[in-house]
Design an enzyme around this catalytic site. Structure first.
Site, PDB file in Angstrom:
ATOM      1  CG  HIS A 104      -1.891   1.064   1.357  1.00 29.13           C
ATOM      2  ND1 HIS A 104      -3.239   0.919   1.130  1.00 29.13           N
ATOM      3  CD2 HIS A 104      -1.842   2.456   1.540  1.00 29.13           C
ATOM      4  CE1 HIS A 104      -3.948   2.067   1.222  1.00 29.13           C
ATOM      5  NE2 HIS A 104      -2.851   3.096   1.609  1.00 29.13           N
ATOM      6  CB  CYS A 137      -1.972  10.658   4.552  1.00 23.50           C
ATOM      7  SG  CYS A 137      -1.486   9.982   5.767  1.00 23.50           S
TER       8      CYS A 137
END
Length: 199
Positions: A104, A137
């Site tokens: 990922h 994020c």
């Protein structure tokens, strides 16, 4: 802390285990619900700095022991390079099989494809990605989204690895969602293929 997170995770998996005991499938063997675990910031953390590979391996081992069928290794802030990803994977592969792992990789510094290639060289063939590279994020200012699915598929096609994914259709899907969100694609492959269509 990691310990508090593992304690919460342990509680969740205990509930899943209880549910699976009651709801087995028709052959009575496979669990009704399978749990995939995620380890974030496996290379570096915006709060702690560089992460020691042994610490990643320890968390992976704990999650597998708790019953996860697969663990996704997240370079969540996208700072990894081949030089930091390789030793992390080597450490994790002491406690997990390649088939139990996924990559990922966020593409903040343009290294996601390189890091995925390091994983492929270690027989890790499950890859998380995001169409058009959308996302980000929430706890790392400036971090980009996960690697663009279009870019991953193009690389895998070039390596002769079959994905069963129609790249042109994927680019069309990325264009559609980008138009809806009024965002530009982060996929270099999508940009190149669109430019070729115009010519």
């Amino acid at each position: 802390t990691i310990e508090k997170s593992m304690e919460r995770f342990r509680t969740v998996l205990e509930h899943v285990r209880q549910y699976n005991d009651v709801h087995k499938n028709s052959n009575g063997q496979s669990p009704a619900i399978r749990v995939r675990g995620y380890v974030s910031t496996v290379i570096a953390c915006p709060y702690q700095g560089d992460i020691v590979p042994k610490q990643v391996a320890k968390v992976v081992e704990q999650m597998l022991d708790l019953g996860c069928y697969e663990i996704s290794l997240g370079d969540t802030i996208g700072v990894g390079t081949a030089g930091t990803t390789r030793p992390m994977l080597e450490e994790v592969l002491h406690v997990a099989k390649p088939s139990q792992l996924a990559m990922h990789c966020h593409d903040t510094y343009g290294q996601a494809l390189t890091n995925i290639l390091v994983g492929l060289e270690k027989d890790i063939f499950t890859i998380d990605s995001s169409i058009a590279g959308l996302g980000g994020c929430p706890y790392a200012k400036g971090a980009s989204g996960n690697v663009a699915t279009e870019d991953v598929v193009y690389m895998l096609d070039g390596l002769g690895l079959s994905t069963g994914i129609d790249l042109d259709a994927l680019v069309d899907a990325g264009d559609y969602i980008c138009q809806v969100l009024n965002r530009s694609t982060e996929s270099k492959v999508a940009r190149a293929l669109r430019a070729k269509r115009v010519i």
